[in-house]
Motif scaffolding. Sequence first.
Motif, mmCIF file in Angstrom:
data_model
loop_
_atom_site.group_PDB
_atom_site.id
_atom_site.type_symbol
_atom_site.label_atom_id
_atom_site.label_comp_id
_atom_site.label_asym_id
_atom_site.label_seq_id
_atom_site.Cartn_x
_atom_site.Cartn_y
_atom_site.Cartn_z
ATOM 1 N N SER A 45 -10.060 4.423 24.876
ATOM 2 C CA SER A 45 -9.013 4.525 23.865
ATOM 3 C C SER A 45 -9.368 3.796 22.579
ATOM 4 N N ASN A 46 -10.321 2.885 22.631
ATOM 5 C CA ASN A 46 -10.631 2.080 21.453
ATOM 6 C C ASN A 46 -12.143 2.007 21.274
ATOM 7 N N ASN A 47 -12.662 2.861 20.391
ATOM 8 C CA ASN A 47 -14.103 2.896 20.189
ATOM 9 C C ASN A 47 -14.611 1.732 19.348
ATOM 10 N N THR A 48 -13.699 0.913 18.832
ATOM 11 C CA THR A 48 -14.150 -0.253 18.071
ATOM 12 C C THR A 48 -14.854 -1.262 18.970
ATOM 13 N N THR A 49 -14.587 -1.199 20.273
ATOM 14 C CA THR A 49 -15.245 -2.119 21.210
ATOM 15 C C THR A 49 -16.509 -1.517 21.819
ATOM 16 N N LEU A 50 -16.866 -0.304 21.389
ATOM 17 C CA LEU A 50 -18.061 0.333 21.938
ATOM 18 C C LEU A 50 -19.326 -0.484 21.690
ATOM 19 N N PRO A 51 -19.545 -1.026 20.485
ATOM 20 C CA PRO A 51 -20.743 -1.859 20.285
ATOM 21 C C PRO A 51 -20.793 -3.051 21.241
ATOM 22 N N GLU A 52 -19.630 -3.630 21.506
ATOM 23 C CA GLU A 52 -19.582 -4.765 22.431
ATOM 24 C C GLU A 52 -19.985 -4.332 23.837
ATOM 25 N N GLN A 53 -19.512 -3.145 24.248
ATOM 26 C CA GLN A 53 -19.892 -2.635 25.564
ATOM 27 C C GLN A 53 -21.394 -2.371 25.630
ATOM 28 N N ARG A 54 -21.924 -1.727 24.605
ATOM 29 C CA ARG A 54 -23.357 -1.428 24.599
ATOM 30 C C ARG A 54 -24.188 -2.706 24.684
ATOM 31 N N ASP A 55 -23.770 -3.714 23.934
ATOM 32 C CA ASP A 55 -24.511 -4.975 23.940
ATOM 33 C C ASP A 55 -24.461 -5.628 25.317
ATOM 34 N N LEU A 56 -23.263 -5.674 25.914
ATOM 35 C CA LEU A 56 -23.116 -6.304 27.224
ATOM 36 C C LEU A 56 -23.959 -5.596 28.276
ATOM 37 N N VAL A 59 -25.354 1.300 34.742
ATOM 38 C CA VAL A 59 -25.417 0.260 33.712
ATOM 39 C C VAL A 59 -26.186 0.771 32.496
ATOM 40 N N SER A 60 -27.307 1.426 32.735
ATOM 41 C CA SER A 60 -28.096 1.978 31.626
ATOM 42 C C SER A 60 -27.309 3.036 30.865
ATOM 43 N N GLU A 61 -26.544 3.834 31.593
ATOM 44 C CA GLU A 61 -25.716 4.863 30.952
ATOM 45 C C GLU A 61 -24.672 4.232 30.035
ATOM 46 N N LEU A 62 -24.021 3.172 30.508
ATOM 47 C CA LEU A 62 -22.992 2.510 29.707
ATOM 48 C C LEU A 62 -23.604 1.758 28.522
ATOM 49 N N ALA A 63 -24.859 1.353 28.655
ATOM 50 C CA ALA A 63 -25.525 0.653 27.557
ATOM 51 C C ALA A 63 -25.845 1.583 26.399
ATOM 52 N N MET A 97 -16.295 -3.388 31.422
ATOM 53 C CA MET A 97 -17.072 -4.559 31.008
ATOM 54 C C MET A 97 -16.861 -5.729 31.966
ATOM 55 N N ALA A 98 -15.628 -5.942 32.402
ATOM 56 C CA ALA A 98 -15.362 -7.025 33.357
ATOM 57 C C ALA A 98 -16.099 -6.777 34.665
ATOM 58 N N ALA A 99 -16.098 -5.515 35.123
ATOM 59 C CA ALA A 99 -16.803 -5.178 36.359
ATOM 60 C C ALA A 99 -18.305 -5.376 36.203
ATOM 61 N N GLY A 100 -18.842 -5.024 35.030
ATOM 62 C CA GLY A 100 -20.269 -5.214 34.792
ATOM 63 C C GLY A 100 -20.668 -6.678 34.847
ATOM 64 N N GLU A 101 -19.869 -7.542 34.230
ATOM 65 C CA GLU A 101 -20.160 -8.978 34.268
ATOM 66 C C GLU A 101 -20.098 -9.507 35.693
ATOM 67 N N ALA A 102 -19.103 -9.052 36.463
ATOM 68 C CA ALA A 102 -18.972 -9.501 37.849
ATOM 69 C C ALA A 102 -20.164 -9.046 38.690
ATOM 70 N N GLN A 140 -27.622 -6.126 27.957
ATOM 71 C CA GLN A 140 -28.060 -7.404 28.532
ATOM 72 C C GLN A 140 -28.130 -7.329 30.056
ATOM 73 N N ILE A 141 -27.138 -6.657 30.658
ATOM 74 C CA ILE A 141 -27.142 -6.527 32.120
ATOM 75 C C ILE A 141 -28.337 -5.692 32.568
ATOM 76 N N ALA A 142 -28.631 -4.610 31.833
ATOM 77 C CA ALA A 142 -29.782 -3.769 32.174
ATOM 78 C C ALA A 142 -31.081 -4.568 32.088
ATOM 79 N N ALA A 143 -31.213 -5.391 31.040
ATOM 80 C CA ALA A 143 -32.416 -6.219 30.888
ATOM 81 C C ALA A 143 -32.528 -7.221 32.034
ATOM 82 N N PHE A 144 -31.396 -7.714 32.488
ATOM 83 C CA PHE A 144 -31.398 -8.657 33.610
ATOM 84 C C PHE A 144 -31.811 -7.961 34.904
#
Length: 422
Positions: free
Chosen positions: A288-299, A276-280, A246-251, A302-306
Amino acid sequence: MGRLHTSADFIVRDERPFNPKDAEDTLELLDLCVEALQDSRHATREKALAELAGALEHQLPALDELDGRCFSIFTLCRVCVKEGSPKEVRLAYRAVGLLALTLRSGPSELLFHSVQPLARAFRERDDAPPVTTVAAIDCLAAVTFAGARGRDDAERSLKALLDHLITPSAAVSSSRSASKISGGGARRKTITPQVLVAAVSAWAFLVTTMVSEADALIRKADGAAWNAAVATLAGLLDHDDRGVRMAAGEALAVCVELNLTRHALRRDMDAVAAKVSELASEFPGRGSNNTTLPEQRDLFGQIAAFLEHGERPEKSLPTSVDGCVALRVSSWAKLAQLSFLGRFLGDGFEKHVQGNELLKEAFSYGAREGKVLSISKKKQGKKTPDKDSKVRRGSRSFLWDYPYRAHDDPETLLRIGWQALR
């Protein structure tokens, strides 16, 4: 001029109880912290550093009152970095970063002497705890943001982060990406996800301080270096840790927005867009933590739309108790700045964005958008302070009691703090 004292001389003081409640105001608290930092006991210095960081987070002392104290604080923090306990080191890094943001101009130029020692902190100290390395990274970013006088200063910090932390990690995480990346002679070493996320976040943040969308087109000669950086970040999209991805995607989004990919090969950018589309749309199971998967998909959505349609992210953050005043950002660059500064300042972010001119300028807070120059433009136009400028003496700045006339020569005082790190 008297004998130049070493760091050991600073702690040869009568050990006295440190009670921050004795302070009647912020400036007196800073003076008590300066005195306590000269104590020989680790526990006292740790407590003083914690109180110092808290004061700089939540209060903005008047600059004319802070000038004389800043060199004392700066020097003693450097002594703690060299000789203190792990907790002291971490707190000292934080205090220096907060001090740089608080000073905002003038003396912050002198703080920029910290860049090379900070770079060595995460280049050479492989055994340092991750939390300490993160503190050094954050300190480097804060000091560069506040004290960089131009692109060259910012580029030194960017290079340190990229060569010694980000590029080696990308080379290890993906052999496919490694074939595209020039390691620049950096040593390969194991870097924890916590450290890598901090490094990528700081790198993206600093890029926004030296480049703006309004800048002239990136020269083709510079394009090769930016292409290498983009390839490095693209390699991190394959990292096992979701936070790193996610940090790399934002950068990467910041790089695209600032036209740093102008000279990149079309096939390379198509590969980034596909990843990016694959990660979305990634399915549970990876990471290790699928609880953050929705956050990754959302981020990454947004990057894919950009990337596809030029849609910019929008975020609003209340900055008043009643929520009537809000800080709004609508670009990836501003989002990167908000992300780093919000995380670094923590609970003190609201106070700083309201009263710290540096942050108000960065986010055009209190002014209509377009009325405030970008940070990069301001740094290019910033004048270096006169070397003969005097530093005011604080009312209880204990370090000024030494024989040499440090208040007439602030560089001398700085050398004391840095000499052990060279």
